[in-house]
Design an enzyme around this catalytic site. Structure first.
Site, PDB file in Angstrom:
ATOM      1  N   ARG A   1      85.174   8.851  10.566  1.00  0.00           N
ATOM      2  CA  ARG A   1      84.301   9.655   9.698  1.00  0.00           C
ATOM      3  C   ARG A   1      83.145   8.838   9.141  1.00  0.00           C
ATOM      4  NH1 ARG A   1      88.752  13.497   6.638  1.00  0.00           N
ATOM      5  NH2 ARG A   1      88.950  14.926   8.394  1.00  0.00           N
TER       6      ARG A   1
ATOM      7  N   LYS B   1     101.298  26.746  10.380  1.00  0.00           N
ATOM      8  CA  LYS B   1     101.373  27.993   9.622  1.00  0.00           C
ATOM      9  C   LYS B   1     100.483  29.101  10.165  1.00  0.00           C
ATOM     10  CE  LYS B   1     101.961  25.775   5.128  1.00  0.00           C
ATOM     11  NZ  LYS B   1     101.157  25.577   3.912  1.00  0.00           N
TER      12      LYS B   1
ATOM     13  N   GLY C   1      92.031  18.776  11.811  1.00  0.00           N
ATOM     14  CA  GLY C   1      92.298  17.344  11.720  1.00  0.00           C
ATOM     15  C   GLY C   1      93.335  16.899  12.736  1.00  0.00           C
TER      16      GLY C   1
ATOM     17  N   GLY D   1      89.479  23.193   7.926  1.00  0.00           N
ATOM     18  CA  GLY D   1      89.286  24.459   7.218  1.00  0.00           C
ATOM     19  C   GLY D   1      87.881  25.014   7.418  1.00  0.00           C
TER      20      GLY D   1
HETATM   21  P1  ADP Z   1      95.158  21.200  12.390  1.00  0.00           P
HETATM   22  O1  ADP Z   1      95.142  20.041  11.422  1.00  0.00           O
HETATM   23  O2  ADP Z   1      94.669  20.788  13.754  1.00  0.00           O
HETATM   24  O3  ADP Z   1      94.473  22.423  11.850  1.00  0.00           O
HETATM   25  P2  ADP Z   1      97.730  22.083  11.501  1.00  0.00           P
HETATM   26  O4  ADP Z   1      97.597  21.209  10.296  1.00  0.00           O
HETATM   27  O5  ADP Z   1      97.662  23.531  11.323  1.00  0.00           O
HETATM   28  O6  ADP Z   1      96.685  21.604  12.620  1.00  0.00           O
HETATM   29  O7  ADP Z   1      99.132  21.801  12.208  1.00  0.00           O
HETATM   30  C1  ADP Z   1      99.570  20.529  12.545  1.00  0.00           C
HETATM   31  C2  ADP Z   1     100.983  20.329  12.127  1.00  0.00           C
HETATM   32  O8  ADP Z   1     101.847  21.279  12.725  1.00  0.00           O
HETATM   33  C3  ADP Z   1     101.478  18.970  12.570  1.00  0.00           C
HETATM   34  O9  ADP Z   1     101.902  18.257  11.424  1.00  0.00           O
HETATM   35  C4  ADP Z   1     102.654  19.283  13.478  1.00  0.00           C
HETATM   36  O10 ADP Z   1     103.738  18.372  13.354  1.00  0.00           O
HETATM   37  C5  ADP Z   1     103.075  20.652  13.004  1.00  0.00           C
HETATM   38  N1  ADP Z   1     103.835  21.362  14.032  1.00  0.00           N
HETATM   39  C6  ADP Z   1     103.385  21.903  15.162  1.00  0.00           C
HETATM   40  N2  ADP Z   1     104.390  22.441  15.876  1.00  0.00           N
HETATM   41  C7  ADP Z   1     105.521  22.228  15.176  1.00  0.00           C
HETATM   42  C8  ADP Z   1     106.902  22.548  15.376  1.00  0.00           C
HETATM   43  N3  ADP Z   1     107.307  23.211  16.458  1.00  0.00           N
HETATM   44  N4  ADP Z   1     107.775  22.176  14.424  1.00  0.00           N
HETATM   45  C9  ADP Z   1     107.361  21.512  13.323  1.00  0.00           C
HETATM   46  N5  ADP Z   1     106.088  21.182  13.074  1.00  0.00           N
HETATM   47  C10 ADP Z   1     105.179  21.524  13.983  1.00  0.00           C
HETATM   48 MG    MG Z   2      96.364  19.631   9.694  1.00  0.00          MG
END
Ligand code: ADP
Ligand code: MG
Length: 389
Positions: free
Chosen positions: A35, A196, A346, A369
């Site tokens: 960053r 989520k 992220g 976000g």
């Molecule tokens: P991003 O940061 O790319 O937006 P998120 O923060 O929404 O992504 O999601 C990432 C998280 O989701 C990671 O910490 C990952 O471990 C978790 N995750 C993904 N699939 C699973 C799963 N099947 N069980 C538990 N955690 C999961």
């Molecule tokens: Mg994340």
């Protein structure tokens, strides 16, 4: 489009630059300086064109008061190394000492203010706080796309008080994402994963309308499995979002692709006992931790004809090998496609980096976000407050 630093006179001006220096720290040092590197073009442009540069950022989540573990000193040190120039770090972001340093700042000089979240006024977007940030400054430059979805003092408040333009990193994000939202090459495939649904309902709804195919993986898929009446053992899911998941299943119909097989284990810490099972055969008490190979193959087939791919959210618990395999496979598939590929988030960005595939993507956004809200069609307050070109 918004005005950028290149559209205004910066010579002899004092520019307050909001950067995204919310970097991971380890043992008091910067653990990943991506960053900081991302902001260098804007900082260099300002220095070379005779502006005095005053940098500000938040770092972590201090509770509106100073927290020694979240000071900007290591960031300023790393920036100084990368720039090959002195960066004077101040111990606050507002106040008397800061005003004196601003007054003494020469063209080409660089100041780094302290973590903006050491003051409640930052998150509260307090007018008085923003006015203090703006004090002694001629121009506001926002280069923190990753923070643009928040109306905070250093992103939105201060932009209302000064001539406000985008930095070069911010300008690139806006340009690329504007094109993606307005005019994506068809067919559009969206891949969503991560933890989520509740975080991502808006963007899921949007892509139900916009995308030709929606592929779901990660823990997000588990909530859909539950909504379909499948047993998911002890897997992470959101029981609060079952109704939403049901609605999306109904609206999505054939355009929605869920995993057909998954990698399960009794615990992420027992990877040797893992198994690949069909989604209707998850053992009681076990956890779904990744998508399976048959799912990867189906996603791969579905992606072959794509014109545009948007991806947010890992396909599994990718931080814990070997549960990164599904995510890595998707990154590698996207890297080989002729389609335009846009990645945001992220964790998704780290996954693409881990797979060594960043250069093969059309765009890896610096926003999480902010990326999602932009794609949803929402106005980002930090962008809206900048002057139109
Ligand atoms: P991003 O940061 O790319 O937006 P998120 O923060 O929404 O992504 O999601 C990432 C998280 O989701 C990671 O910490 C990952 O471990 C978790 N995750 C993904 N699939 C699973 C799963 N099947 N069980 C538990 N955690 C999961
Ligand atoms: Mg994340």
């Amino acid at each position: 489009m918004k005005k950028t630093v290149k559209d205004v006179e910066v010579q002899g001006k004092k520019a307050l630059v909001r950067v995204d220096f919310n970097v991971p720290l380890k043992n008091g040092e910067v653990a990943d300086d991506a960053r900081i590197r991302g902001a260098l073009p804007t900082i260099r442009y300002l220095i070379e064109n005779g502006a005095g540069v005053i940098l500000c950022s938040h770092l972590g989540r201090p509770k509106g008061k100073p927290d020694d573990a979240l000071r900007m000193d290591p960031v300023a040190r790393r920036l100084s190394e990368l720039l090959g120039a002195e960066v004077k770090k101040l111990d606050d972001c507002i106040g008397e000492a800061v005003n004196r340093a601003k007054a003494e700042l020469k063209p080409g000089g660089v100041l780094m203010l302290e973590n903006t979240r050491f003051h409640d006024g930052e998150k509260a977007n307090d007018d008085g706080f923003a006015a203090q940030l703006a004090q002694g400054v001629d121009l506001f430059v926002n280069d923190a796309f990753g923070a643009a979805h928040r109306a905070h003092g250093s992103t939105e408040g201060v932009a209302r008080l000064l001539p406000a333009v985008s930095g070069l990193l911010m300008a690139r994000e806006i340009e690329v994402l504007e094109r993606l939202v307005a005019n994506p090459a068809p067919p559009v495939v969206a891949i969503f994963g991560g933890a989520k649904i509740s975080d991502k309902i808006g963007v899921l709804e949007r892509f139900l309308q916009k995308a030709d195919t929606l592929m779901i993986g990660g823990a997000m898929a588990n909530t859909f499995f539950l909504a379909k009446g499948l047993e998911i053992g002890e897997s992470l899911a959101e029981t609060d979002s079952l109704e939403t998941a049901g609605e999306i299943l109904e609206k999505g119909g054939d355009r929605l692709m869920l995993p057909v097989d998954v990698v399960v284990a009794e615990s992420p810490d027992l990877p040797d006992g893992r198994r690949t099972v069909a989604v209707d055969a998850v053992p009681a008490g076990w956890k779904i931790l990744d998508i399976g190979p048959e799912t990867v193959k189906r996603f791969s087939d579905g992606l072959k004809s794509a014109g545009t791919v948007v991806w947010n959210g890992p396909m599994g618990m990718f931080e814990k090998s070997p549960f990164d395999e599904g995510t890595r496979a998707v990154a590698e598939i996207l890297a080989e496609l002729d389609a335009e590929t846009y990645i945001g988030g992220g964790d998704s960005g780290s996954a693409v980096k881990q797979a060594g595939a960043v250069d093969k993507m059309t765009h890896v956004s610096t926003g999480g976000g902010a990326f999602l809200e932009y794609l949803e069609g929402r106005t980002l307050p930090g962008v809206a407050a900048l002057e139109d070109a």
